[in-house]
Scaffold this active site. Sequence first.
Site, PDB file in Angstrom:
ATOM      1  N   ARG A   1       0.829  -1.207   0.000  1.00 35.80           N
ATOM      2  CA  ARG A   1       0.000   0.000   0.000  1.00 35.80           C
ATOM      3  C   ARG A   1       0.863   1.256   0.000  1.00 35.80           C
ATOM      4  NH1 ARG A   1      -3.139   2.791   4.225  1.00 35.80           N
ATOM      5  NH2 ARG A   1      -4.988   3.708   3.262  1.00 35.80           N
TER       6      ARG A   1
ATOM      7  N   ASP B   1       2.566   6.118  -2.830  1.00 38.87           N
ATOM      8  CA  ASP B   1       3.648   6.975  -3.322  1.00 38.87           C
ATOM      9  C   ASP B   1       3.505   7.218  -4.813  1.00 38.87           C
ATOM     10  OD1 ASP B   1       6.192   8.388  -3.095  1.00 38.87           O
ATOM     11  OD2 ASP B   1       7.031   6.714  -4.215  1.00 38.87           O
TER      12      ASP B   1
ATOM     13  N   GLY C   1       3.713  10.303  -8.603  1.00 31.13           N
ATOM     14  CA  GLY C   1       4.803   9.552  -9.194  1.00 31.13           C
ATOM     15  C   GLY C   1       5.656   8.819  -8.183  1.00 31.13           C
TER      16      GLY C   1
ATOM     17  N   THR D   1      -8.526 -14.788   3.236  1.00 37.53           N
ATOM     18  CA  THR D   1      -7.129 -15.210   3.390  1.00 37.53           C
ATOM     19  C   THR D   1      -6.237 -13.957   3.422  1.00 37.53           C
ATOM     20  OG1 THR D   1      -6.906 -15.439   0.992  1.00 37.53           O
ATOM     21  CG2 THR D   1      -7.501 -17.419   2.235  1.00 37.53           C
TER      22      THR D   1
ATOM     23  N   PRO E   1      -7.832   6.929  -4.693  1.00 38.62           N
ATOM     24  CA  PRO E   1      -9.215   6.455  -4.558  1.00 38.62           C
ATOM     25  C   PRO E   1      -9.590   6.305  -3.092  1.00 38.62           C
ATOM     26  CG  PRO E   1      -7.959   5.080  -6.079  1.00 38.62           C
ATOM     27  CD  PRO E   1      -6.970   5.967  -5.388  1.00 38.62           C
TER      28      PRO E   1
ATOM     29  N   HIS F   1      -6.010  -5.799  -2.417  1.00 34.99           N
ATOM     30  CA  HIS F   1      -6.790  -5.922  -1.184  1.00 34.99           C
ATOM     31  C   HIS F   1      -7.003  -7.376  -0.772  1.00 34.99           C
ATOM     32  CE1 HIS F   1      -8.784  -1.678  -0.860  1.00 34.99           C
ATOM     33  NE2 HIS F   1      -7.483  -1.671  -0.686  1.00 34.99           N
ATOM     34  N   THR F   2      -6.402  -8.314  -1.504  1.00 35.67           N
ATOM     35  CA  THR F   2      -6.402  -9.675  -1.010  1.00 35.67           C
ATOM     36  C   THR F   2      -5.541  -9.790   0.253  1.00 35.67           C
ATOM     37  OG1 THR F   2      -6.025 -11.987  -1.604  1.00 35.67           O
ATOM     38  CG2 THR F   2      -4.418 -10.408  -2.416  1.00 35.67           C
TER      39      THR F   2
ATOM     40  N   ASP G   1     -10.414 -10.068   2.687  1.00 34.19           N
ATOM     41  CA  ASP G   1     -10.971 -11.329   2.192  1.00 34.19           C
ATOM     42  C   ASP G   1     -10.677 -12.421   3.203  1.00 34.19           C
ATOM     43  OD1 ASP G   1      -8.415 -12.399   1.784  1.00 34.19           O
ATOM     44  OD2 ASP G   1      -8.468 -12.246  -0.390  1.00 34.19           O
TER      45      ASP G   1
ATOM     46  N   SER H   1       8.372  10.407  -2.171  1.00 35.62           N
ATOM     47  CA  SER H   1       7.952  11.607  -1.429  1.00 35.62           C
ATOM     48  C   SER H   1       7.080  11.252  -0.234  1.00 35.62           C
ATOM     49  CB  SER H   1       7.211  12.579  -2.354  1.00 35.62           C
ATOM     50  OG  SER H   1       6.102  11.963  -2.968  1.00 35.62           O
TER      51      SER H   1
END
Length: 322
Positions: free
Chosen positions: A65, A70, A75, A244, A166, A196-197, A242, A79
């Site tokens: 994440r 980043d 880009g 797992t 998002p 997001h798994t 999820d 940062s």
Amino acid sequence: MATSFNFLLLLLLLLLAGSTAAFPNFFLSPSFYSYTCPQLQGIVRSTMKEVIRNDTTNIGAGLLRLFFHDCFAGGCDASVLLDDTPEFVGEKTAPPNRNSLRGFEVIDLIKKRVEAACPRTVSCADILALTARDSVALLHGPRWKVWLGRSDSMAVDQNAATFSLPGPGSNLPILLAMFAAKGFSARDMVALSGAHTLGRSHCSLYRDRIHGDSNIDPAFSAALRATCPLSAANATATAPFDRTPERFDNWYFKDLVAFRGLMKSDQALYGGGLVDPLVEIYSEDNEAFGRDFAEAMVKLGNLSPLFGFYREIRLNCRKVNA
């Protein structure tokens, strides 16, 4: 003459391109440090093995994440790693990042070991890219070649960190538009959402969904409401994305098909929308998901790597060089 002019014009446009387009791979190379720091990938991988082996909080999800936040906001320039100073407020305190990003201490550890082996050579941005890849690979996901040669930013862009990422309530048109603005296809967007798994989310980010949405499995929402009521009292509760959460696989998509997506932005990918066929393919074919995810991650890593002015190889990933 005209052909040469057109080539030069195209090259200039590529050099001036902002975060809405990925740089071509010829600016980066998988073998960038082959002579200057041949130990790099071994140092990163051995440290990541150590960290994940001793992890109790799924740090792999956090590092993946961290890389996304980043690159997607301005880009791949590291940062997001910069601490606040009297001169600027860093991206760490932007609303999408505040009290949610983690893994900074892992980057610090790897940077310290890399500096001991190859002083003033490897950027923090490249270390971030390698840790994201190794986090996925060590948690049973795909591997991919990481293109290297980025520099580190000497500035931050909190505005990009605030508005470019998002959110948990994003619907499908918003998600498609935000990813398209960065040069990603619908397939890229769905594949990258599969990150997001891994990991968990806070009650405050999925509360509205489990208490207000109708496109949700009743048993699933009832179980979550027990630890995440409408009141703010239990806002510290968390739930896995999820079934797992410590293994990189396609259960995220299986759960979407079963209407067990944790956040609104997760379930937005399935349930009568344009990308339903992609979700169904990934839910049935783990190899297809892994392949498309790896390709999208290479594309993510090419988002506006930093060249030219206002760049450096940071000695400490948390601050610009003196």
